[in-house]
Every structure is written in C-alpha cells, then in structure tokens.
Scaffold this motif. Structure first.
Motif, short mmCIF file in Angstrom:
data_model
loop_
_atom_site.label_atom_id
_atom_site.label_comp_id
_atom_site.label_asym_id
_atom_site.label_seq_id
_atom_site.Cartn_x
_atom_site.Cartn_y
_atom_site.Cartn_z
N CYS A 63 75.98 52.81 27.17
CA CYS A 63 76.25 51.72 26.22
C CYS A 63 77.37 50.81 26.71
N ARG A 64 78.36 51.37 27.36
CA ARG A 64 79.53 50.57 27.75
C ARG A 64 79.35 49.85 29.09
N PHE A 65 78.56 50.42 30.00
CA PHE A 65 78.55 49.92 31.37
C PHE A 65 77.17 49.50 31.88
N THR A 66 76.18 49.37 30.97
CA THR A 66 74.86 48.88 31.37
C THR A 66 74.40 47.86 30.33
N PRO A 67 73.31 47.14 30.62
CA PRO A 67 72.77 46.19 29.62
C PRO A 67 72.26 46.87 28.35
N LEU A 68 72.12 48.19 28.35
CA LEU A 68 71.65 48.90 27.17
C LEU A 68 72.81 49.10 26.20
N ASN A 69 73.21 48.00 25.55
CA ASN A 69 74.40 48.00 24.70
C ASN A 69 74.04 48.31 23.25
N ARG A 70 74.91 47.94 22.30
CA ARG A 70 74.70 48.27 20.90
C ARG A 70 73.43 47.66 20.32
N ASP A 71 72.97 46.53 20.88
CA ASP A 71 71.74 45.93 20.38
C ASP A 71 70.55 46.87 20.57
N VAL A 72 70.61 47.70 21.59
CA VAL A 72 69.54 48.66 21.86
C VAL A 72 69.70 49.90 21.00
N TRP A 73 70.94 50.37 20.84
CA TRP A 73 71.16 51.67 20.21
C TRP A 73 71.06 51.64 18.70
N GLY A 74 71.18 50.47 18.07
CA GLY A 74 71.00 50.40 16.63
C GLY A 74 69.61 50.85 16.19
N PRO A 75 68.53 50.28 16.77
CA PRO A 75 67.19 50.76 16.42
C PRO A 75 66.95 52.22 16.79
N VAL A 76 67.57 52.69 17.88
CA VAL A 76 67.43 54.09 18.26
C VAL A 76 68.00 55.00 17.17
N GLU A 77 69.17 54.62 16.64
CA GLU A 77 69.78 55.40 15.56
C GLU A 77 68.85 55.49 14.35
N ALA A 78 68.21 54.37 14.01
CA ALA A 78 67.30 54.36 12.87
C ALA A 78 66.11 55.27 13.11
N LEU A 79 65.56 55.25 14.33
CA LEU A 79 64.44 56.12 14.67
C LEU A 79 64.83 57.59 14.56
N VAL A 80 66.01 57.93 15.06
CA VAL A 80 66.48 59.31 14.99
C VAL A 80 66.67 59.74 13.55
N TYR A 81 67.30 58.90 12.76
CA TYR A 81 67.68 59.26 11.40
C TYR A 81 66.47 59.38 10.47
N TYR A 82 65.54 58.44 10.58
CA TYR A 82 64.44 58.40 9.62
C TYR A 82 63.21 59.19 10.06
N PHE A 83 63.11 59.51 11.34
CA PHE A 83 61.90 60.21 11.79
C PHE A 83 62.17 61.43 12.66
N LEU A 84 62.86 61.25 13.78
CA LEU A 84 62.95 62.34 14.75
C LEU A 84 63.71 63.54 14.21
N PHE A 85 64.90 63.34 13.65
CA PHE A 85 65.68 64.47 13.13
C PHE A 85 65.00 65.15 11.95
N PRO A 86 64.44 64.40 10.98
CA PRO A 86 63.73 65.09 9.90
C PRO A 86 62.59 65.98 10.40
N VAL A 87 61.83 65.50 11.38
CA VAL A 87 60.75 66.32 11.93
C VAL A 87 61.30 67.58 12.58
N LEU A 88 62.40 67.43 13.32
CA LEU A 88 63.01 68.58 13.98
C LEU A 88 63.49 69.61 12.96
N LEU A 89 64.19 69.16 11.92
CA LEU A 89 64.71 70.07 10.91
C LEU A 89 63.57 70.79 10.19
N PHE A 90 62.53 70.07 9.85
CA PHE A 90 61.38 70.68 9.18
C PHE A 90 60.76 71.77 10.06
N HIS A 91 60.56 71.47 11.32
CA HIS A 91 59.93 72.43 12.23
C HIS A 91 60.83 73.64 12.47
#
Length: 303
Positions: free
Chosen positions: A21-49
């Motif tokens: 995030c700090r030293f490549t073009p993959l900055n906060r603009d990229v990681w905001g949607p990633v956080e949403a994906l993790v929070y609303y889908f990926l982590f819930p599926v993991l916890l359920f399983h």
C-alpha cells in the motif's frame, strides 16, 4: 514448539499489505473495495465453515465451555471499564476506546485452530471448535455494541445486520441441527477461507499507520495488557477452580493468550472508526502472542 514461527505467517502478511500500500501503485484506492469484500463476504463464509465443519459435543466440554465464557466475560467487562476508570478514563479518547475494546477479548481463530491441532490432535481441535462456535457470536456482539452505541447507531439493528454475527450464528445453528456442507462444496469453502485470511491480514497492513497510535499509547497498552497478561492469569485460576483435565487446561490456556482477531481492523473500519489505530493494535497483538503463549503454557506447567 517455536511460537515465533507459528505466528510469522500472519505478521508477514500484515507487513506485506503495509509495504504494498505504501510503496506501490496499489494504494488505498485499491484496498477500500478489498476491505468491503472481506467484511461482507469472505470472512462470513470462513466463519460459517469453521463452525459447521466440526461437530460440537457441548455436554462433554461443559466445564471448558464454562471456563471459556467466564474468561471472555472478564475480558469484556475489563475492556468496557477502561473509559470509566477515574484515574485512566479522562486520558482516553472515547471513540478509540469503543473501537479498540474488541482487541481485549476477540481472538485469532486461525492461530487457535493451528495450535489446538498441534497440541491436542483431533481432541484438541474439537475442543477449540466448541469454544470458537460459542464465543465468536458472543464476542462479535460485544465488539459491535460499544461502537454502535457510541456512534449513535441503533444498537440492535447494528448487531442483527452485522455479517460476522449473522455468519457465526447461522453456523452454530446448523452445527447443532446436524447440518453439514456437502463434500463436493467443501473445497470451495476452503479456498474462500484461505483467500479471506490472506486478504484480511493484508488489508490490516494496508490500513496501518503507526503515527495514528502515537496519541493512543496508554489506551493501546491497557487493551493489550488485558489480552496478553491479565487473561492468562485469569485462565489459570479458572483451570484450578473448575478442575479442568490436562487437554482442556492446555486448550483454555492457549485460548487465553491468543493474538487478537485480524478482523478487528475490518470491523472498526467498516463501522466508521479509527481503523489504522486498531490495525496497529492487531499488529502489536500478533507480536505479543510470541510472548504471551509461552507465558500461558508456563503457567499451565506450574499447575
């Protein structure tokens, strides 16, 4: 067992997220949607399983369940009390205290499962699954409560809509009803779980700002002291009071000293709180686990 090597994968992913995030073009603009994906889908599926895949034998583990719930209750009460202590509360930021309270009692279930399997084999894995299945929904509610209340949200609404609480509650209900994921679907759930772990930890690193922790050193020290010093001491008292046997004692002691959950950052960020500050606490907690786990097992050996 080399606990530093056991914890290294989690910390290395957090560090990798920070560097990307700090030293490549993959900055906060990229990681905001990633956080949403993790929070609303990926982590819930993991916890359920994680909860559904291991049958829960509540009767056989009743003493361990009692000890785990009492341990969690002590941690929640201590974390909630910090802003109200007369000699400490006036020095703490109330919003940061609401967001970071969860660090004191939530736990990294991935490390918990790895430790239980190595220390206790299938029996240890089953016992920790019982604690995860019962404690995760309760601890998630306890994590959401102060943030929803302090942020002016409707507390009940914030709790029932929280995807992590929904996933863990459904997982527990399905487990107790004897429902299982079909074998042909299990590999998909496993792969989603692996993705959630990696992206969740990297998201924590991407959102981490060590400067954000400078003004909250006292709060951070208090919360981490509860997580890594007070809880192992409370756990050994519970081991003696409830007369837990050897395997149960080892599971409870490891449970008491685990690093906090990597999803603490995701939850705080998505609820509009100081995510970078909580991410820093997650990182420090992961490091402190290298010390607190051996400390907990030393206490167990003295018993």
């Amino acid at each position: 067992m080399n606990y530093a090597l056991l914890l290294f994968p989690d910390f290395s992913l957090i560090l990798l997220g920070y560097l990307i995030c700090r030293f490549t073009p993959l900055n906060r603009d990229v990681w905001g949607p990633v956080e949403a994906l993790v929070y609303y889908f990926l982590f819930p599926v993991l916890l359920f399983h994680s909860i559904v895949r291991s049958p829960l034998d509540l009767r056989a583990a009743s003493d361990l369940i009692t000890a785990g719930l009492l341990l969690g209750l002590v941690a929640v009460l201590l974390a909630y009390a910090l802003p109200h202590l007369p000699w400490l509360g006036r020095r703490l930021d109330r919003r940061d205290a609401a967001a970071s309270a969860q660090v004191a009692f939530r736990f990294n279930s991935f490390i918990a499962l790895a430790l239980a399997e190595r220390l206790g084999g299938p029996q240890g894995l089953q016992m920790i699954a019982v604690l995860i299945g019962l404690c995760v929904p309760l601890f998630n509610v306890a994590a959401v409560w102060p943030m929803a209340r302090h942020g002016g949200h409707r507390v009940l609404g914030a709790i029932v809509r929280n995807p992590l609480i929904i996933a863990t509650t459904l997982g527990l209900a399905c487990n107790l009803l004897g429902l299982r994921i079909p074998d042909w679907m299990a590999p998909t759930f496993v792969r989603i779980g692996n993705a959630s772990l990696a992206l969740g930890l990297m998201s924590a690193g991407a959102g981490m700002q060590f400067a954000a922790m400078a003004g909250g050193a006292l709060l951070g020290a208090s919360v981490l002291a509860i997580r890594h010093m007070v809880l192992p001491l409370v756990a050994i008292v519970l081991v003696r009071l409830l007369r837990l046997d050897g395997p149960q004692a080892v599971v409870l002691m490891s449970f008491s000293a685990l690093p906090t959950a990597s999803t603490c950052y995701v939850l705080a960020q998505r609820m509009g709180y100081n995510g970078p500050y909580v991410a820093g606490l997650v990182t420090l907690s992961t490091l402190l686990g290298v010390v607190s786990l051996p400390f907990a097992f030393w206490l167990a050996s003295r018993y």
